[in-house]
Design an enzyme around this catalytic site. Sequence first.
Site, PDB file in Angstrom:
ATOM      1  CB  SER B 146      25.481  85.986  92.289  1.00  0.00           C
ATOM      2  OG  SER B 146      26.691  85.660  91.931  1.00  0.00           O
ATOM      3  CE1 TYR B 159      24.755  81.017  94.669  1.00  0.00           C
ATOM      4  CE2 TYR B 159      26.050  81.939  93.016  1.00  0.00           C
ATOM      5  CZ  TYR B 159      25.513  82.065  93.972  1.00  0.00           C
ATOM      6  OH  TYR B 159      25.823  83.374  94.903  1.00  0.00           O
TER       7      TYR B 159
HETATM    8  N1  LIG Z   1      30.073  85.189  99.123  1.00  0.00           N
HETATM    9  C1  LIG Z   1      29.940  85.592  97.590  1.00  0.00           C
HETATM   10  O1  LIG Z   1      31.119  85.722  97.043  1.00  0.00           O
HETATM   11  C2  LIG Z   1      28.549  85.928  97.015  1.00  0.00           C
HETATM   12  C3  LIG Z   1      28.764  86.427  95.832  1.00  0.00           C
HETATM   13  C4  LIG Z   1      27.644  86.999  94.733  1.00  0.00           C
HETATM   14  C5  LIG Z   1      26.298  86.601  95.668  1.00  0.00           C
HETATM   15  N2  LIG Z   1      26.547  85.986  96.868  1.00  0.00           N
HETATM   16  C6  LIG Z   1      24.982  85.954  97.291  1.00  0.00           C
HETATM   17  O2  LIG Z   1      24.815  86.753  98.594  1.00  0.00           O
HETATM   18  C7  LIG Z   1      24.106  86.184  99.574  1.00  0.00           C
HETATM   19  C8  LIG Z   1      24.464  86.025 100.998  1.00  0.00           C
HETATM   20  O3  LIG Z   1      25.749  85.144 101.018  1.00  0.00           O
HETATM   21  P1  LIG Z   1      26.798  85.446 101.853  1.00  0.00           P
HETATM   22  O4  LIG Z   1      28.081  85.529 100.877  1.00  0.00           O
HETATM   23  O5  LIG Z   1      26.619  86.544 102.993  1.00  0.00           O
HETATM   24  O6  LIG Z   1      27.029  84.256 102.406  1.00  0.00           O
HETATM   25  P2  LIG Z   1      26.553  83.557 104.117  1.00  0.00           P
HETATM   26  O7  LIG Z   1      27.168  84.622 104.942  1.00  0.00           O
HETATM   27  O8  LIG Z   1      26.796  82.044 104.037  1.00  0.00           O
HETATM   28  O9  LIG Z   1      24.965  83.824 103.908  1.00  0.00           O
HETATM   29  C9  LIG Z   1      24.279  82.762 103.344  1.00  0.00           C
HETATM   30  C10 LIG Z   1      22.907  82.822 104.471  1.00  0.00           C
HETATM   31  O10 LIG Z   1      21.753  82.194 103.800  1.00  0.00           O
HETATM   32  C11 LIG Z   1      21.425  81.286 104.918  1.00  0.00           C
HETATM   33  N3  LIG Z   1      20.480  80.212 104.336  1.00  0.00           N
HETATM   34  C12 LIG Z   1      20.920  79.527 103.213  1.00  0.00           C
HETATM   35  N4  LIG Z   1      19.837  78.507 103.080  1.00  0.00           N
HETATM   36  C13 LIG Z   1      18.736  78.811 104.008  1.00  0.00           C
HETATM   37  C14 LIG Z   1      17.727  78.296 104.179  1.00  0.00           C
HETATM   38  N5  LIG Z   1      16.965  77.374 103.511  1.00  0.00           N
HETATM   39  N6  LIG Z   1      16.900  78.828 105.107  1.00  0.00           N
HETATM   40  C15 LIG Z   1      17.538  79.829 105.789  1.00  0.00           C
HETATM   41  N7  LIG Z   1      18.549  80.827 105.886  1.00  0.00           N
HETATM   42  C16 LIG Z   1      19.157  79.884 104.640  1.00  0.00           C
HETATM   43  C17 LIG Z   1      22.592  80.815 105.765  1.00  0.00           C
HETATM   44  O11 LIG Z   1      22.099  80.411 106.988  1.00  0.00           O
HETATM   45  P3  LIG Z   1      22.852  79.300 107.671  1.00  0.00           P
HETATM   46  O12 LIG Z   1      24.191  80.182 108.086  1.00  0.00           O
HETATM   47  O13 LIG Z   1      22.206  78.683 108.522  1.00  0.00           O
HETATM   48  O14 LIG Z   1      23.471  78.526 106.643  1.00  0.00           O
HETATM   49  C18 LIG Z   1      23.361  82.126 105.699  1.00  0.00           C
HETATM   50  O15 LIG Z   1      23.214  82.788 106.609  1.00  0.00           O
HETATM   51  C19 LIG Z   1      23.575  84.828  99.059  1.00  0.00           C
HETATM   52  O16 LIG Z   1      22.479  85.047  97.988  1.00  0.00           O
HETATM   53  C20 LIG Z   1      24.639  84.626  97.896  1.00  0.00           C
HETATM   54  O17 LIG Z   1      24.453  83.710  96.888  1.00  0.00           O
HETATM   55  C21 LIG Z   1      27.561  85.658  97.460  1.00  0.00           C
END
Ligand SMILES: NC(=O)c1ccc[n+]([C@@H]2O[C@H](COP(=O)([O-])OP(=O)(O)OC[C@H]3O[C@@H](n4cnc5c(N)ncnc54)[C@H](OP(=O)(O)O)[C@@H]3O)[C@@H](O)[C@H]2O)c1
Lengths: 441, 253
Positions: B146, B159
């Site tokens: 991120s 984070y």
């Molecule tokens: N959205 C943003 O603005 C943003 C910005 C920068 C970076 N990111 C990064 O992008 C990545 C993907 O996030 P996203 O934005 O696509 O959000 P998201 O749709 O909420 O995806 C996060 C995923 O991680 C899974 N997860 C979390 N903890 C887990 C665990 N202990 N075991 C197995 N699965 C787990 C969640 O599963 P559950 O659904 O079961 O909880 C969810 O499917 C993350 O690393 C996040 O930090 C996001």
Amino acid sequence: MPRNPQPKFESWGRYPRLHANVVPLSWTTDFPLAKPPATKLLPVGAGRSYGDVCLLDGGTLLKTRGMDRLLHFDPQTGILCCEAGVTLAEILDFAVPRGFFLPVSPGTKYVTVGGAIANDIHGKNHHVAGTFGCHVPRFELVRSDGARFVCSATENADWFSATIGGMGLTGLISWAEIRLRPIVSRAIQYRGTKFIGIDEFVALSQASAQPVYTVAWIDCAATGNNFARGIYMQGDHSSMPGELTPSKRPWLTLPLDLPEFALNRFSVSLFNTLYYNKQRAKEKTGLVDYEPFFYPLDSLLQWNRMYGKSGLLQFQCVLPWEADHQMGIVKILKAITASGLASFLAVLKVFGDVPSPGMMSFPAPGITLALDFPIRTEVSFDLLDRLARITQEHGGRMYPAKDARMTAEEFQSFYPQWQAFARYIDPAFSSAFWERVTARG
Amino acid sequence: MARTERQLPSRILVLGATSAIASGVMRPLAAQGAQFYLVTRDPRKLAAVAADLQTRGAGAVFTHLMDLDDTDAHGSMLADAAQKLGTIDMALLAHGVLGDQEKAQSDYAAAEAILKTNFLSAVSLITWLANYFEQTRQGTLAVISSVAGDRGRKSNYVYGASKGALNVFLDGVRNRIDRSGVHVLTIKPGFVATPMTAHLDQNALFAHPSGIGDGILKAIRKRKDVAYLPPIWALIMLMIRSIPNAVFKKMNL
Ligand SMILES: NC(=O)c1ccc[n+]([C@@H]2O[C@H](COP(=O)([O-])OP(=O)(O)OC[C@H]3O[C@@H](n4cnc5c(N)ncnc54)[C@H](OP(=O)(O)O)[C@@H]3O)[C@@H](O)[C@H]2O)c1
Ligand SMILES: Cc1cc2nc3c(=O)[nH]c(=O)nc-3n(C[C@H](O)[C@H](O)[C@H](O)COP(=O)(O)OP(=O)(O)OC[C@H]3O[C@@H](n4cnc5c(N)ncnc54)[C@H](O)[C@@H]3O)c2cc1C
């Protein structure tokens, strides 16, 4: 005055703008909400309705675009099962390369499946194919109390019929099946015929051998000998095997609001004259791509900003066939020219008699006319009120998906079944539209 | 152009497969017939994601339910993935939690949970995968970090620290195994409209996950080391990193 902490939302017409909170739904299991808010709820798809059917003042909007998964496709039957936040554009990206097309297309592909069902939308093929709901074998309806109904013409048939055209009030549609139709090419075999006057339009639309798609563009600014001139456009999917590539994403977006005076009677009349005369011959035929044929406006993202900050009002009615030369339509067109306002997009189409499955569906046999007006002072509102009265006098009805003005009295006369429908409304749901058209006088 | 453009991978392991950003990456690959091994913890979400990829044309979809915090179980899961896929061409690490900064400021257990999921579980997975790719002398290791890892801010530094640590770890891994033909990609998205950010007021700065997915695939084809997505974030973060601490510490970020 204390500031309302909720952000404001607007639909495609940008009028009205109402406060609401938003809860995005990403999974079909996200509803009912783990922590239900104290306010009423309303699902919202892509917000491509024009008025207030997808708004709820002080409420909570359930934004469905995150539910965008395709769940199953059977190339034998053409039935696609998908989550309700999938857009028709996404379906086309998937289906066209596989040789399939939407059963019914509105004038924009950026609407969701949930929105298409909830307004039981219609397209250029209504005279043969009926509404979108005619091609939805099944869907799941989720109620705020957690009940989940799979609905079809035979299973939970009353909920099926209440939810198609149910304006999002009966609960959340979580997934739906859509019956796609096979095609062999992106191309549309097109024919454009110029006409002058409603009688000529009616004659054209009653000629034998109507193709699958028909619609007419009409010049509402023309008067005198040119009154009600237009182009009758017909099309069929080409039967010659051709390209089946996916569409490119448009890169053109209208980045700012045009000033309010940009669209006025003179610019519209100039545009219309140019458009009408661009086709020199009485008749023009050829192969065209489906994108400009179905979605001429989609190539300019955010084109609604053309109308300036104050937004636009849509008006769409259907009037039944009349013995006396479609006087209702003529009166509406005359009322527009008399008002001095001009409608930029005016569309005329014949609805067929394929019954709609929805109890509140808008289409009915007859002629439908769709118009839009930039919001300029009270004149625009007065004109719309006049058009509503003419619609009522001629036994027609207006389309909730394109309305911000209908009175409760008008709505209840257009849809006398509204009280029977109200029994199916989820007690936790409401909409600004519904509150307006059921308000006690 | 052709010099640096590569073919997209076709046997793909996805950790945190129900992530919205991961969907943006997987859908175009599914349309090309890729095979997937999906790992995540919620069975109903996993079923929907698997159905979506299958419908879009995936060659095969294997699924594995687990909590990725359970690092002891990583080895057997990864071995199973390698066996089911034949070879792993690409691993995408997409799991992560935003956590509750306010809570983590006063409660070490909350801070530790964020570090566990975003950093330590990734270290465990990457350790296995780096050795696997090094031995097979191929592969793409794509990890979603991120922009928050570029500099600590008071609103989300726990984070941010988990992602910053991840960036440093990946720099080292890249330095070690790039020479074995392994592509290590650090992905740094800005704000993306996904369930992780659903509680925030999503303004115009929020990108759609499908656009981020396309950006990730482009970075894979171009064999980039670090990808800021949308690319404008490279500039934004350059500016944020260049603010001297004397000024930065007084800002409200
Ligand atoms: N959205 C943003 O603005 C943003 C910005 C920068 C970076 N990111 C990064 O992008 C990545 C993907 O996030 P996203 O934005 O696509 O959000 P998201 O749709 O909420 O995806 C996060 C995923 O991680 C899974 N997860 C979390 N903890 C887990 C665990 N202990 N075991 C197995 N699965 C787990 C969640 O599963 P559950 O659904 O079961 O909880 C969810 O499917 C993350 O690393 C996040 O930090 C996001
Ligand atoms: C350029 C343009 C051209 C158009 N052309 C046509 C046309 O030719 N024919 C036609 O019929 N319409 C047409 N429309 C109107 C448009 O098709 C409808 O308003 C459609 O319902 C919009 O879908 P949406 O996804 O944007 O839904 P929204 O506008 O967001 O919502 C519409 C209604 O659907 C409900 N809803 C949305 N999702 C769900 C769900 N998952 N479950 C339950 N209820 C839900 C909402 O509560 C609301 O009542 C046009 C609109 C535009 C902007």
